[in-house]
Design an enzyme around this catalytic site. Structure first.
Site, PDB file in Angstrom:
ATOM      1  N   CYS A 337      -4.774  -3.381  -4.295  1.00 51.11           N
ATOM      2  CA  CYS A 337      -5.683  -2.453  -3.622  1.00 51.11           C
ATOM      3  C   CYS A 337      -4.956  -1.307  -2.941  1.00 51.11           C
ATOM      4  O   CYS A 337      -5.478  -0.201  -2.825  1.00 51.11           O
ATOM      5  CB  CYS A 337      -6.487  -3.194  -2.567  1.00 51.11           C
ATOM      6  N   LEU A 338      -3.732  -1.563  -2.487  1.00 52.75           N
ATOM      7  CA  LEU A 338      -2.992  -0.585  -1.708  1.00 52.75           C
ATOM      8  C   LEU A 338      -2.255   0.446  -2.568  1.00 52.75           C
ATOM      9  O   LEU A 338      -1.742   1.431  -2.034  1.00 52.75           O
ATOM     10  CB  LEU A 338      -1.951  -1.303  -0.829  1.00 52.75           C
TER      11      LEU A 338
END
Length: 345
Positions: A337-338
């Site tokens: 996600c990052l």
């Protein structure tokens, strides 16, 4: 002409990277109280692991934060020559969803960026205008052309095999809080034309604690052109059991463009990762494939070693690296996600 008509496509994540892009966390609404500072050690270990094999592009909110980062790079023995810091105002840290989607054209040796619209997962977390602007800022920095489809799309909602297929979920892409004016077939047309794929494969829903309405990168990921790892929950009393089993059965019926049945490998879920009475979306499927290895979130759980072993069998060409993510996951996302990869061409 669409990117697909021009010969562009979004390559699989295991394709060689020029860099991986991150948006440095600064929003204490995502990591409340002391949790933002508490997660930084795990985040810098993530940066360090990526930087062993490629550049790390860091979108940084302001000069004060840049100064802090430069000090911390030295503290964690991270080679500053591997880090590209850009002052780009942002709202939050989830670069997979608001960052640039890089396409490649191997014939012409060109790249371009898709500037998808971003509305913070259906308008849940305003403001999000700075995040929405980020792909254009990076396109200008890299000197790349960009195309704007004018619909909402998040990188965590799609996963690619690099051979014409993309995996996604109905709960996210068909959610009326994204593109209510579009039908499923119209969304598929956008996905195919702007990601350069031929086939959209659908599962139904996502896991508990996932505020993105069911992103695929928590539940199922391609590990080669015809194989996915599918998150499974073996405890029938767990809230995730039914939805993950339903997705598993759907994937077992899927066939790829070449007619082959999709090969599905089961990847167990960790024990519930509960922080301050909130069940976070902890999942081993939220790994990042980068040049230096496959970076997998771990959760101080007996299934950590099981998951790492399964993924090591899937990726014979690079090491599988388990990194502690119990402080990062409070923000409701992990390593995939990052991050957003920038492929070579």
């Amino acid at each position: 002409m669409t990117p697909k008509q021009q010969g562009f496509f979004f390559p699989a994540e295991w394709h060689n990277h020029v860099a991986t892009w991150l948006t440095f966390p600064h929003n204490d609404h995502s990591w409340q109280g002391d949790k933002l500072a508490k997660m930084y050690p795990q985040y810098f270990q993530f940066i360090k692991a990526i930087s062993k094999g490629e550049k790390v592009g860091l979108n940084v909110n302001d000069e004060k934060l840049k100064t802090f980062i430069l000090e911390e790079l030295d503290r964690y023995s991270i080679d500053a020559n591997q880090i590209e810091i850009l002052i780009n105002p942002t709202n939050d840290a989830w670069c997979r969803d608001h960052g640039p989607a890089f396409l490649i054209n191997p014939e012409t040796k060109q790249r371009m960026i898709v500037n998808w619209g971003y509305n913070a997962w259906g308008g849940k977390y305003p403001p999000f205008g700075d995040d929405d602007n980020l792909p254009v800022q990076i396109a200008k920095y890299r000197g790349l052309e960009y195309v704007t489809p004018n619909i909402i799309m998040e990188g965590g909602s799609v996963d690619f095999n690099g051979a014409g297929s993309v995996l996604t979920s109905r709960s996210c892409l068909l959610n009326p809080n994204r593109n209510p004016h579009l039908s499923q077939s119209q969304i598929e047309e956008y996905v195919c034309n702007y990601y350069g794929v031929e086939q959209v494969l659908w599962v139904n829903d996502g896991i508990v604690g996932d505020d993105t309405d069911g992103h695929i990168d928590d539940t199922a990921r391609f590990v080669n052109e015809d194989t996915v790892v599918a998150a499974v929950e073996y405890n029938k009393n767990d809230e995730n059991y039914e939805v993950l089993n339903e997705n598993l059965q759907l994937m077992k019926q899927m066939r790829l463009l070449n007619g082959k049945q999709l090969n599905v490998i089961e990847l167990p879920m960790p024990a519930p990762v509960v922080i301050d009475d909130f069940r976070t979306p902890g999942s081993y499927a939220n790994f990042l494939i980068c040049n230096a290895g496959v970076i997998v979130p771990t959760y101080q759980c007996k299934n950590d070693d099981v998951a790492l072993d399964i993924l090591s069998q899937c990726f014979k060409d690079r090491p599988v690296i388990g990194l502690e993510a119990t402080d990062i996951i409070w923000g409701q996302g992990s390593f995939h996600c990052l991050s957003q990869q920038e492929p070579s061409v």
